[in-house]
Design a protein around this motif. Sequence first.
Motif, short mmCIF file in Angstrom:
data_model
loop_
_atom_site.label_atom_id
_atom_site.label_comp_id
_atom_site.label_asym_id
_atom_site.label_seq_id
_atom_site.Cartn_x
_atom_site.Cartn_y
_atom_site.Cartn_z
N THR A 87 46.73 46.11 42.99
CA THR A 87 47.08 44.84 42.34
C THR A 87 47.28 45.03 40.85
O THR A 87 48.16 44.41 40.25
CB THR A 87 45.99 43.80 42.62
OG1 THR A 87 45.99 43.50 44.03
CG2 THR A 87 46.25 42.52 41.85
N ILE A 134 50.71 39.56 43.50
CA ILE A 134 49.92 38.51 42.87
C ILE A 134 50.34 38.35 41.41
O ILE A 134 50.46 37.24 40.90
CB ILE A 134 48.42 38.84 42.95
CG1 ILE A 134 47.95 38.89 44.40
CG2 ILE A 134 47.59 37.80 42.18
CD1 ILE A 134 46.51 39.33 44.57
N HIS A 135 50.58 39.49 40.76
CA HIS A 135 50.96 39.48 39.34
C HIS A 135 52.33 40.16 39.17
O HIS A 135 52.42 41.25 38.61
CB HIS A 135 49.91 40.18 38.49
CG HIS A 135 48.52 39.64 38.65
ND1 HIS A 135 48.19 38.36 38.24
CD2 HIS A 135 47.40 40.19 39.16
CE1 HIS A 135 46.91 38.15 38.51
NE2 HIS A 135 46.40 39.24 39.06
N ASP A 170 50.89 43.49 47.24
CA ASP A 170 49.66 42.95 47.80
C ASP A 170 49.95 41.62 48.47
O ASP A 170 51.01 41.01 48.27
CB ASP A 170 48.58 42.78 46.73
CG ASP A 170 49.12 42.17 45.43
OD1 ASP A 170 49.95 41.25 45.51
OD2 ASP A 170 48.74 42.64 44.35
N CYS A 171 49.00 41.19 49.29
CA CYS A 171 49.16 39.90 49.99
C CYS A 171 47.84 39.14 50.00
O CYS A 171 47.65 38.25 50.82
CB CYS A 171 49.68 40.12 51.41
SG CYS A 171 48.70 41.24 52.42
N HIS A 173 46.82 36.97 48.07
CA HIS A 173 47.00 35.58 47.69
C HIS A 173 47.70 34.76 48.76
O HIS A 173 47.95 33.57 48.58
CB HIS A 173 47.81 35.51 46.39
CG HIS A 173 49.15 36.20 46.46
ND1 HIS A 173 49.30 37.51 46.88
CD2 HIS A 173 50.40 35.77 46.17
CE1 HIS A 173 50.58 37.85 46.84
NE2 HIS A 173 51.27 36.82 46.42
N TRP A 174 48.04 35.36 49.91
CA TRP A 174 48.81 34.67 50.93
C TRP A 174 47.95 33.70 51.74
O TRP A 174 46.74 33.86 51.88
CB TRP A 174 49.42 35.68 51.90
CG TRP A 174 50.60 36.42 51.35
CD1 TRP A 174 51.03 36.47 50.06
CD2 TRP A 174 51.49 37.25 52.09
NE1 TRP A 174 52.14 37.27 49.95
CE2 TRP A 174 52.44 37.77 51.18
CE3 TRP A 174 51.57 37.62 53.44
CZ2 TRP A 174 53.46 38.63 51.57
CZ3 TRP A 174 52.58 38.48 53.84
CH2 TRP A 174 53.53 38.98 52.92
#
Length: 312
Positions: A87, A134-135, A170-171, A173-174
């Motif tokens: 991340t 995410i970022h 990344d995931c 935040h899903w």
Amino acid sequence: MLTQGFDAAWETYLRAGAWLPAPPPPVRPRRVSGLAAVLDGTDIAAVVLDAYGVLHTGGHTLPGAAAAIADVRRRGLPLFVLTNDVTHEPAGVATGLHRRGLDIRPDEVVSGRDLLPQALVAVGGGAGWGVIAIHPRELVARFPALTVVEALADSRPEDWDGLDGFVLVDCFHWNPADLALFRALMARRPRPLIIPNPDVTCPYDGALTLEPGALGLAAARDHGVSVHFLGKPFPDLYALLKARLPGVAPDRVLMVGDSPHTDILGARGAGLRCLLVESGLLHGQDTARRLAESGLWPDFIAGAIAPAAEAA
């Protein structure tokens, strides 16, 4: 955060053989009390630690982790963290470890994110590719040819038809709607993926997350998508690690990890020795059974990086 059960994650790993490196020859593991016991009884010259499941599980620093790091430093051994946590850049990973009371420097963190520049060069610098993260702004600042795929769940699969591929960072935040949209993207128009984090799952404060590796394997299996994995257990990351240890024979480097299909497979495939700890993915599992099912065997097994007496 999307989660899954152990059985689902384990089945994904067991079915992933066609996309993973070839397994190393079997060895007979020796059970030890922890990392210090291995270092006391061998000629190990450098130590490499996984992060999640070995040092911490998200918000929770594992007992003995800080003491084990301090012990390695007292012995004067080179120390690295080899992680699929991508991340943030390695400096950001080190900052997060420091917040957890773990003494790791930025130059001691090696991750699949380090390999992203050369992966993007191979696809024209990322022109025509989307990045899911995410970022994402941090990545686009470094790789301006990338297009940010924002508000995934609020879009339609056809909204992204103009992109030639995706960097799936990344995931974490899903939500389920994001996952459904991504699956629809892959089914509508299969396109290549670059995935710096090949993990299928990750132990996170009592749960097992759904990670990009699982999504990439499903896209490859179900839709024939070409996936370029950058992190553990794939050999390019270990080549990067070895370059940081000039003159050190691989069999004098010890990898401490919690996952057979990432840490054991990657480390032993690269010629390193491996200590499997049961504080992460295999916590509460029958370790002997799971190792037999996977056909992946470490050199050493311990309940945790340090026994309870040392962790206190």
